[in-house]
Design a protein around this motif. Sequence first.
Motif, short mmCIF file in Angstrom:
data_model
loop_
_atom_site.label_atom_id
_atom_site.label_comp_id
_atom_site.label_asym_id
_atom_site.label_seq_id
_atom_site.Cartn_x
_atom_site.Cartn_y
_atom_site.Cartn_z
N HIS A 266 0.79 -1.23 0.00
CA HIS A 266 0.00 0.00 0.00
C HIS A 266 0.82 1.29 0.00
O HIS A 266 0.29 2.35 -0.30
CB HIS A 266 -0.94 0.02 1.21
CG HIS A 266 -1.92 -1.10 1.23
ND1 HIS A 266 -3.05 -1.11 0.46
CD2 HIS A 266 -1.93 -2.27 1.93
CE1 HIS A 266 -3.73 -2.22 0.68
NE2 HIS A 266 -3.07 -2.94 1.57
N ALA A 267 2.09 1.21 0.35
CA ALA A 267 2.89 2.43 0.43
C ALA A 267 4.33 2.11 0.05
O ALA A 267 4.62 1.79 -1.09
CB ALA A 267 2.80 3.01 1.84
N SER A 268 5.23 2.18 1.02
CA SER A 268 6.63 1.83 0.80
C SER A 268 7.26 1.53 2.15
O SER A 268 6.76 1.97 3.20
CB SER A 268 7.38 2.97 0.13
OG SER A 268 7.49 4.09 1.01
N LEU A 269 8.35 0.79 2.13
CA LEU A 269 9.04 0.48 3.37
C LEU A 269 9.54 1.76 4.04
O LEU A 269 9.57 1.87 5.26
CB LEU A 269 10.22 -0.45 3.11
CG LEU A 269 9.89 -1.92 2.83
CD1 LEU A 269 11.16 -2.68 2.46
CD2 LEU A 269 9.22 -2.56 4.04
N GLU A 270 9.95 2.75 3.20
CA GLU A 270 10.46 4.00 3.75
C GLU A 270 9.44 4.68 4.66
O GLU A 270 9.80 5.24 5.70
CB GLU A 270 10.84 4.95 2.61
CG GLU A 270 12.14 4.61 1.92
CD GLU A 270 11.96 3.61 0.79
OE1 GLU A 270 12.90 3.42 0.00
OE2 GLU A 270 10.87 3.01 0.68
N GLU A 271 8.17 4.63 4.29
CA GLU A 271 7.14 5.31 5.07
C GLU A 271 6.96 4.66 6.44
O GLU A 271 6.49 5.31 7.38
CB GLU A 271 5.81 5.31 4.31
CG GLU A 271 5.81 6.24 3.11
CD GLU A 271 4.41 6.48 2.57
OE1 GLU A 271 3.50 6.66 3.38
OE2 GLU A 271 4.24 6.48 1.34
#
Length: 289
Positions: A183-188
């Motif tokens: 749904h997003a990214s690991l960074e978030e």
Amino acid sequence: YLLGELKDKGTSLTVSKYIKDPDSKVRQQAISSYVLINENEALPQVLDYTLTHPELPESETAKSCLLQIVKMEQLPLLAEQLQGAPEGAQVVLTAVIAAKGDSEYFNTLYELAEKGGTIGSTAIENLYMVTNEHHLDQVLILYDKHENEAERGYIEKALVRAINSHPDRSLATNQVISHAMEHASLEEYMGVLTTVGGVRALDAVYSICLNDASPKKEQAFDNYLRIVSESAAADDQKLLLLRKVSPLANDIEQQKHLIAAMGGVKTFLSVVTLGEYLDMEGLATDAAN
């Protein structure tokens, strides 16, 4: 105030008359003294004061009084008052309900969090107090909905609470990683992963370190060092993990951070490893220390 300190119930009626005084400071002193005298029995009067005077600074006085006297079994009464209460009073009641840490009120705060505004912010700020492992899915959804950095910081605390409450923290961490990648990214989610730590979180943060296209690659490097340093791994294992990331130290500042992390590992091999930096310009002092 002196009458309150004396805790003489014979003065209760006299003190109560000042709760409706025209002067705000007098009212605050009166309700505080009334609570000292009557303790939990003062709840009806404090609730009325909360609803009648929802603005600062009296709302803070109301919150302080409620926190002193409210018992767990009285939380339903506070929850009932939320509906239709002035916004300032809702803020107070929400904070008090959350402070008691009863996870039964998670949905109450979650619904308020989705309303936005001051009450929404208050609910988000306090949500972690009533969060447990059963709420992980809902908190993940809430996190994705909010881009405000401050609010995300509070939701991160709820995520950390949900993961740490889980009987299998590794499984919960995997759920967060899977959600982030879908749904997003690991960074978030790196802040959450760094805080909870563990093998799965470390692997996820390491993957960000390897990603040259990631805008958070440098931050991931420092977070990797933090996870290793704060882990319960044996010192020999910590050193291996730190050596694993050493080729990714792209500048002198990152190398200094790596040296500092290695310096916290108390093994003979760490001394040998740090010795490799003694002849490097700009790093000798850090390595020697």
